[in-house]
Write a protein that holds these residues in place. Structure first.
Motif, short mmCIF file in Angstrom:
data_model
loop_
_atom_site.label_atom_id
_atom_site.label_comp_id
_atom_site.label_asym_id
_atom_site.label_seq_id
_atom_site.Cartn_x
_atom_site.Cartn_y
_atom_site.Cartn_z
N ALA A 16 -11.25 -10.06 -31.46
CA ALA A 16 -11.44 -11.58 -31.43
C ALA A 16 -13.04 -11.66 -30.97
CB ALA A 16 -10.59 -12.03 -30.37
N TYR A 17 -13.28 -10.69 -30.00
CA TYR A 17 -14.63 -10.84 -29.33
C TYR A 17 -15.58 -10.80 -30.52
CZ TYR A 17 -19.00 -9.91 -26.55
OH TYR A 17 -20.24 -9.92 -26.11
N LYS B 290 -15.27 -11.27 -33.83
CA LYS B 290 -15.07 -12.12 -34.58
C LYS B 290 -16.00 -13.52 -34.05
CE LYS B 290 -10.84 -13.84 -37.36
NZ LYS B 290 -9.70 -13.73 -37.33
N ALA B 291 -15.87 -13.54 -32.77
CA ALA B 291 -16.40 -14.90 -32.04
C ALA B 291 -18.08 -14.52 -32.28
CB ALA B 291 -16.19 -14.85 -30.72
N GLU C 260 -19.07 -15.28 -36.01
CA GLU C 260 -18.90 -16.80 -36.57
C GLU C 260 -19.93 -17.53 -35.47
OE1 GLU C 260 -14.86 -18.39 -37.07
OE2 GLU C 260 -14.33 -16.34 -37.29
N ALA C 261 -20.28 -17.16 -34.20
CA ALA C 261 -21.40 -17.76 -33.66
C ALA C 261 -22.91 -17.58 -34.21
CB ALA C 261 -21.16 -17.33 -32.01
N VAL D 97 -24.51 -14.60 -34.24
CA VAL D 97 -25.50 -13.92 -33.11
C VAL D 97 -25.45 -12.52 -33.57
CG1 VAL D 97 -25.36 -15.89 -31.53
CG2 VAL D 97 -23.76 -14.05 -31.33
N GLU E 13 -24.29 -14.95 -20.72
CA GLU E 13 -23.01 -15.50 -21.33
C GLU E 13 -22.08 -14.66 -22.17
OE1 GLU E 13 -21.59 -18.47 -20.87
OE2 GLU E 13 -23.09 -19.47 -19.76
N TRP E 14 -22.60 -13.94 -23.26
CA TRP E 14 -21.98 -13.25 -24.15
C TRP E 14 -21.18 -11.84 -23.51
CZ3 TRP E 14 -19.23 -14.78 -28.03
CH2 TRP E 14 -19.78 -15.89 -28.86
N ARG F 72 -18.48 -12.36 -21.65
CA ARG F 72 -17.06 -12.60 -22.31
C ARG F 72 -16.66 -11.25 -22.96
NH1 ARG F 72 -20.23 -17.29 -25.72
NH2 ARG F 72 -19.67 -19.03 -24.30
#
Lengths: 127, 409
Positions: free
Chosen positions: A31-32, A34-35, A38-39, A41, A94-95, A98
């Motif tokens: 999931a990480y 994927k995020a 999709e962001a 970065v 931030e990343w 997460r």
């Protein structure tokens, strides 16, 4: 600006990586990623095998010294890295927070050296 | 024996520092317009107290003693900062007869200091860190940790903000009407941001969040003491108390994350709920509605479940509609969508989410969590799984990640 997230695993986390596809731990990592993608970065990433598989090489007085195991003998070991394209160190932190690796081991955030310096290293300088 | 005495003295110093820090810094900085030097002078005074009090005993008026010591050290601090040329107020302040001015009582200037910290000329991102440091005495390392910023960087940013306060002509005064509501809002936002750090990421057992939530409540209590007639101040305090009341219920015994709808109300703190309700009722009586009162009202409806056993989603929806009119923040829109879904069905809630700007929510975890939940409820398994992945990937807290993974299936 590019940042490297260097992910340090505890032995327990290395052990978890042997688990199968449906493991929640792997689910969090999937999931990480994927995020990140999709962001928009994500630049690149890879995972490393356990530290016991490492071999360290030094050249001293023209002689090869080969040593079994990782460069640094610490409890937490480099388990993988992620390269991200981000506007600032704040966004990189931030990343990193997460990242599933942050709650078990540690995530070291390092800016990549500016491109001019990197070209010097990789020899693209002459082209 | 002396060991115990020393321990007592240390505890006294800690207590005085905690209770008086903001009052002393506020008084010193209001008179010198130099927040950085005021803080340094006071820390020197506290160090001096650590050496003198165990020997000579705790003075009868510890605050006055600290103030005197801080003033004495001010001259060195200012010399060290090399800012003599720009500090006329400082010179004037230091010239005043110290014996005469230092009576036991000095006025509480913390309100002016709070307004300086949240001044529009200062980067809004620095409002909360400045408040935490100058009024509560938190150090840069701890503030940086809470804000996920390297301690050194946070120290530099705080320093820059204080330089601006000293040389940027920011007035140390309480704003008057008609500016007051807007300026007060910035102060309230700053306090709520401190609380939100511990709340938004839903990390109920995370120490970094919990400490800051307590500090935020403390700040709101200070502000209410200073502005007892302001409905929004009371609204903010009520809101934070309601949230704080649920902290014990947010995690299972095994550390598992428990969403509000599944929390056992018996685990909520009733004294905190009662106190929240007391403040909210008083705020409403002033008939000056505002964002924080409305948010507190929504939490109050949730708290009602402890008595009635059900959640009145229609009431929550009505409050959200009013709230959207005064504060259309991203979080409010998500809360509204969730309330719409509960009151009128998941499809209507999804329609609200669909209407939002995708660019604005691409990194916003709550959007994806609510979206995933609603898609799952209408049986769109594939889309739901995708949305869950986004929510999991954007979540920070491990328990929240695990909770969402479980729901995703």
């Amino acid at each position: 600006m590019q940042f490297a997230l260097l992910i340090y695993h505890s032995p327990e986390e290395f052990a978890m990586r042997k688990n199968e596809y449906n493991d929640p731990h792997l689910g969090a990592w999937r999931a990480y990623y994927k995020a990140l993608v999709e962001a928009n970065v994500y630049v690149g990433a890879d995972a490393l095998e356990v530290a016991e598989t490492a071999t360290t090489v030094r050249l001293r007085e023209g002689k090869r010294r080969v040593q079994d195991g990782p460069y640094a003998d610490t409890k937490e070991q480099l388990g993988g890295f992620i390269i991200l394209e981000l506007p600032s160190i704040d966004a990189a932190l931030e990343w990193a927070a997460r990242c599933p690796g942050a709650s078990l081991g540690a995530v070291e955030v390092r800016p990549l050296a500016p491109e001019a310096k990197r070209r010097g290293f990789t020899g693209e300088w002459n082209q | 024996m002396s060991g115990i005495n020393e321990e007592n003295t240390h505890r006294t110093i800690e207590r005085v520092a905690r209770e008086s820090y903001g009052r002393l810094v506020a008084y010193l900085s209001v008179h010198t317009h130099d927040l950085a030097s005021a803080e340094d002078a006071l820390s020197n005074a506290l160090v001096s107290a650590l050496t003198h009090w165990p020997k000579d005993g705790v003075p009868q008026n510890p605050e006055a003693w600290l103030m005197k010591a801080a003033r004495r050290s001010f001259i060195d601090v200012v010399r060290h900062h090399n800012v003599m040329q720009s500090s006329v107020p400082t010179l004037k302040f230091l010239k005043e007869d110290s014996v005469k001015t230092f009576v036991a009582e000095f006025p509480d200037e913390r309100l002016k200091l709070l307004f300086v910290c949240a001044h529009p000329a200062i980067d809004p991102a620095m409002h909360t860190p400045l408040m935490l440091q100058s009024v509560l005495g938190l150090d840069a390392a701890r503030i940086g940790q809470a804000f996920l910023i390297a301690p050194k960087t946070m120290g530099q940013r705080l320093f820059r903000a204080k330089t601006k306060i000293r040389s940027g002509g920011i007035p140390f005064e309480i704003p008057q009407e008609p500016d007051l509501p807007e300026r007060l809002d910035a102060v309230l936002e700053g306090i709520y941001a401190a609380f939100g750090i511990g709340w938004d990421d839903m990390a109920g057992t995370d120490q970094r969040g919990r400490d800051l939530a307590e500090e935020a409540i403390w700040l709101a209590r200070v502000l209410l003491q200073l502005m007892p007639g302001e409905a929004e101040v009371q609204g903010l305090l009520a809101l934070m108390l309601h949230c704080e009341a649920r902290r014990p219920a947010r995690r299972g015994a095994d550390g598992r994350y428990i969403p509000l709808s599944e929390q056992d109300p018996k685990q909520w703190s009733f004294p905190l709920i009662e106190e929240a309700e007391h403040h909210l009722t008083k705020a409403f009586k002033r008939a000056r509605s505002g964002r924080f009162q409305l948010e507190a009202a929504i939490q109050s409806v949730h708290a009602e479940r402890a008595r009635s056993g059900r959640t009145d989603w229609m009431a929550i929806l009505l409050f959200y509609e009013q709230l959207l009119r005064v504060s259309p923040a991203l979080g409010t829109q998500i809360g509204y969508a969730a309330a719409v879904a509960e009151a009128n069905g998941p499809e209507t809630g999804l329609a609200v989410l669909d209407a939002m700007d995708l660019e604005a929510v691409s990194h916003y975890q709550p959007y994806w969590a609510v979206r995933a939940h609603l898609l799952q409820r209408i049986g769109h398994a594939r889309e739901a799984a995708d949305a869950y992945d986004r929510a999991i990937g954007l979540a920070e807290d491990r328990a929240v990640k695990e909770f969402l993974l479980q729901r995703r299936g």
